[in-house]
Scaffold this motif. Structure first.
Motif, PDB file in Angstrom:
ATOM      1  N   HIS A 138       7.082  -3.916  -0.820  1.00  0.00           N
ATOM      2  CA  HIS A 138       7.458  -4.564  -1.819  1.00  0.00           C
ATOM      3  C   HIS A 138       7.069  -4.152  -3.332  1.00  0.00           C
ATOM      4  O   HIS A 138       7.562  -4.411  -4.352  1.00  0.00           O
ATOM      5  CB  HIS A 138       7.582  -6.000  -1.708  1.00  0.00           C
ATOM      6  N   PHE A 139       5.895  -3.648  -3.312  1.00  0.00           N
ATOM      7  CA  PHE A 139       5.323  -3.386  -4.710  1.00  0.00           C
ATOM      8  C   PHE A 139       5.199  -1.958  -5.062  1.00  0.00           C
ATOM      9  O   PHE A 139       5.066  -1.458  -6.083  1.00  0.00           O
ATOM     10  CB  PHE A 139       3.845  -3.768  -4.686  1.00  0.00           C
ATOM     11  N   LEU A 154       1.849   1.112  -9.041  1.00  0.00           N
ATOM     12  CA  LEU A 154       0.951   2.070  -8.442  1.00  0.00           C
ATOM     13  C   LEU A 154       0.182   1.341  -7.307  1.00  0.00           C
ATOM     14  O   LEU A 154      -0.524   0.155  -7.611  1.00  0.00           O
ATOM     15  CB  LEU A 154       0.107   2.818  -9.401  1.00  0.00           C
ATOM     16  N   VAL A 155       0.291   1.891  -6.051  1.00  0.00           N
ATOM     17  CA  VAL A 155      -0.551   1.325  -5.063  1.00  0.00           C
ATOM     18  C   VAL A 155      -1.530   2.144  -4.339  1.00  0.00           C
ATOM     19  O   VAL A 155      -1.467   3.516  -3.991  1.00  0.00           O
ATOM     20  CB  VAL A 155       0.282   0.947  -3.723  1.00  0.00           C
ATOM     21  N   ARG A 156      -2.813   1.642  -4.493  1.00  0.00           N
ATOM     22  CA  ARG A 156      -3.904   2.623  -3.961  1.00  0.00           C
ATOM     23  C   ARG A 156      -4.469   1.671  -2.683  1.00  0.00           C
ATOM     24  O   ARG A 156      -4.874   0.614  -2.770  1.00  0.00           O
ATOM     25  CB  ARG A 156      -5.279   2.626  -4.725  1.00  0.00           C
ATOM     26  N   GLU A 157      -4.741   2.569  -1.453  1.00  0.00           N
ATOM     27  CA  GLU A 157      -5.375   1.814  -0.525  1.00  0.00           C
ATOM     28  C   GLU A 157      -6.935   2.654  -0.473  1.00  0.00           C
ATOM     29  O   GLU A 157      -6.934   3.727  -0.122  1.00  0.00           O
ATOM     30  CB  GLU A 157      -4.699   2.435   0.772  1.00  0.00           C
ATOM     31  N   ILE A 196      -1.381  -1.637  -9.057  1.00  0.00           N
ATOM     32  CA  ILE A 196      -1.480  -1.327 -10.691  1.00  0.00           C
ATOM     33  C   ILE A 196      -0.106  -1.440 -11.346  1.00  0.00           C
ATOM     34  O   ILE A 196       0.769  -0.528 -11.012  1.00  0.00           O
ATOM     35  CB  ILE A 196      -2.139   0.030 -11.044  1.00  0.00           C
ATOM     36  N   ARG A 197       0.257  -2.573 -12.138  1.00  0.00           N
ATOM     37  CA  ARG A 197       1.440  -2.561 -12.696  1.00  0.00           C
ATOM     38  C   ARG A 197       1.462  -2.113 -14.373  1.00  0.00           C
ATOM     39  O   ARG A 197       2.506  -1.684 -14.829  1.00  0.00           O
ATOM     40  CB  ARG A 197       1.787  -4.137 -12.295  1.00  0.00           C
ATOM     41  N   ALA A 198       0.370  -2.578 -14.833  1.00  0.00           N
ATOM     42  CA  ALA A 198       0.487  -2.322 -16.462  1.00  0.00           C
ATOM     43  C   ALA A 198       0.467  -0.751 -16.863  1.00  0.00           C
ATOM     44  O   ALA A 198      -0.229   0.081 -16.227  1.00  0.00           O
ATOM     45  CB  ALA A 198      -0.835  -2.894 -17.283  1.00  0.00           C
ATOM     46  N   ARG A 199       1.358  -0.268 -17.525  1.00  0.00           N
ATOM     47  CA  ARG A 199       1.260   1.060 -18.081  1.00  0.00           C
ATOM     48  C   ARG A 199       0.180   1.631 -18.319  1.00  0.00           C
ATOM     49  O   ARG A 199      -0.318   2.711 -18.041  1.00  0.00           O
ATOM     50  CB  ARG A 199       2.353   1.097 -18.999  1.00  0.00           C
TER      51      ARG A 199
END
Length: 384
Positions: free
Chosen positions: A158-159, A164-167, A348-351
């Motif tokens: 969902h995100f 940006l998704v970091r694992e 991470i959502r903020a530009r």
């Protein structure tokens, strides 16, 4: 003809008062979920929040979702300000129990969201939708979570499209699957390990294993600190960790879950252990031993042997050594453990933060670098 279940019809944040009064509904939902019975129990989560709220400077952001008035999902986040890459300050949602790459506070494992196992997909979607609609946060962290758990699946499904998704920061907890017969377990170990856990008992003088009662709790914690001071020149239970565990241990004892024990030889304490037993699992949170007694003897391993033998006889099926290793090697594999992978997911959502991390990715060599993580206190836990 079976009746249809009501749809999820309410998703909202809880107040602090609701959190404080939610123990029964929280733990009832946890029992219908796959969430960990120790780290995701109300006791751990509530006390962690009470002892870290001012430290982290945060506010609650617990998402609760309901279907026909029944609680079917909880996402216990808090909102605080964090610094990214040592430069940029931004607002972050983070699971209660986690202080991402911050050495302060009490370390928690198996963190997750709590969703009814029969309604996991719809509860995760409802929680994700609520979080994404909240514009207060720039980033989100789910720390030390099972790689295939509900929170990890929610983030990936969902995100990832809009964020940006970091694992990162992989960990492995180490779990011993115990048979009913301790002798059968010993038979699976190497000869050197059997000597440490069992054969060296002959070197002890009138060995006694004492499990702490209400009046002995603080004394055992002080003994752990004394052993750590002698071996590492640093106590374990100070500051926030001391206050948290001094509050948690009596609650665990009242529930019959605390296994805080001392191994004596010739009337002298040689090893101490802080375990918690919930259902069919016993967790090893902390251990320590007398370094002056470790020549030709392994007091820490012997203590594990006594505790694991008792666990076998009393029907415990899993002895969880949790994550982290020793000073020089991963000694937990000596016990014949199964590794359970954990991961931290950073959203991470903020530009401006996306730009910062894109630059970091280039500097780091074109790919996200997985930094091996470990429990902050794990170096103090090596059994000998």
């Amino acid at each position: 003809m079976p009746t249809s279940r009501p749809a999820i019809d309410l998703v909202r944040y809880w107040s602090e008062e609701e959190f404080a009064e939610s123990q029964s509904v929280w733990d009832e939902l946890r029992g219908r979920s796959v969430a960990d019975p120790l780290f995701m129990a109300w006791d751990w989560q509530w006390l962690w929040w009470q002892h870290h709220r001012d430290l982290m400077g945060g506010s609650l952001a617990i998402v609760a979702c309901y279907a026909g008035g029944e609680l079917v999902g909880l996402a216990p986040f808090y909102l605080h300000t964090a610094t990214h890459r040592g430069r940029v300050r931004a607002s972050r949602l983070e699971l209660i129990g986690s202080t991402f790459r911050d050495g302060r506070g009490v370390f928690s494992e198996y963190l997750d969201i709590i969703v009814d196992r029969d309604r996991a997909a719809e509860a995760c979607a409802a929680i994700a939708g609520h979080l994404l609609a909240d514009r207060r946060w720039d980033g989100l962290v789910v720390g030390n979570t099972p790689t295939t758990g509900p929170a990890a699946q929610m983030i990936r499904h969902h995100f990832a499209q809009s964020c940006l998704v970091r694992e990162i920061d992989p960990l492995e907890s180490h779990v011993v699957e115990l048979p009913r017969d301790f002798a059968s377990y010993l038979g699976t170990l190497s000869g050197s390990m059997r000597r440490k856990l069992w054969n060296q008992r002959s070197k002890l003088v009138d060995p006694v294993l004492v499990v702490a009662g209400p009046d002995q709790i603080h004394g055992v914690f002080h003994q752990i600190d004394a052993f750590h001071m002698r071996r590492w020149n640093s106590p374990q239970y100070i500051g926030t960790a001391r206050a948290f565990h001094f509050a948690l241990a009596p609650l665990l004892l009242k529930r019959g879950a605390l296994r805080l024990s001392t191994l004596y030889s010739a009337g002298t304490p040689i090893a101490v252990m802080y375990n918690v037993r919930l259902g069919e699992t016993e967790y090893n949170l902390q251990s320590g031993f007398d370094p002056d007694r470790s020549t030709g003897l392994s007091p820490g391993y012997l203590h594990f042997g006594y505790c694991m033998e008792a666990a076998c006889h009393e029907g415990v099926q899993r002895f969880d050594l949790l994550a982290g290793g020793g000073r020089f090697r991963q000694y937990k594999r000596d016990f014949g453990t199964t590794e359970v992978p954990l991961i931290t997911l950073q959203v991470i959502r903020a530009r401006r933060l996306k730009f910062l991390y894109s630059v970091y990715k280039i500097v780091a060599g074109g790919s996200w670098r997985l930094r091996r993580s470990r429990r902050p206190d794990s170096i103090l836990m090596e059994a000998q």
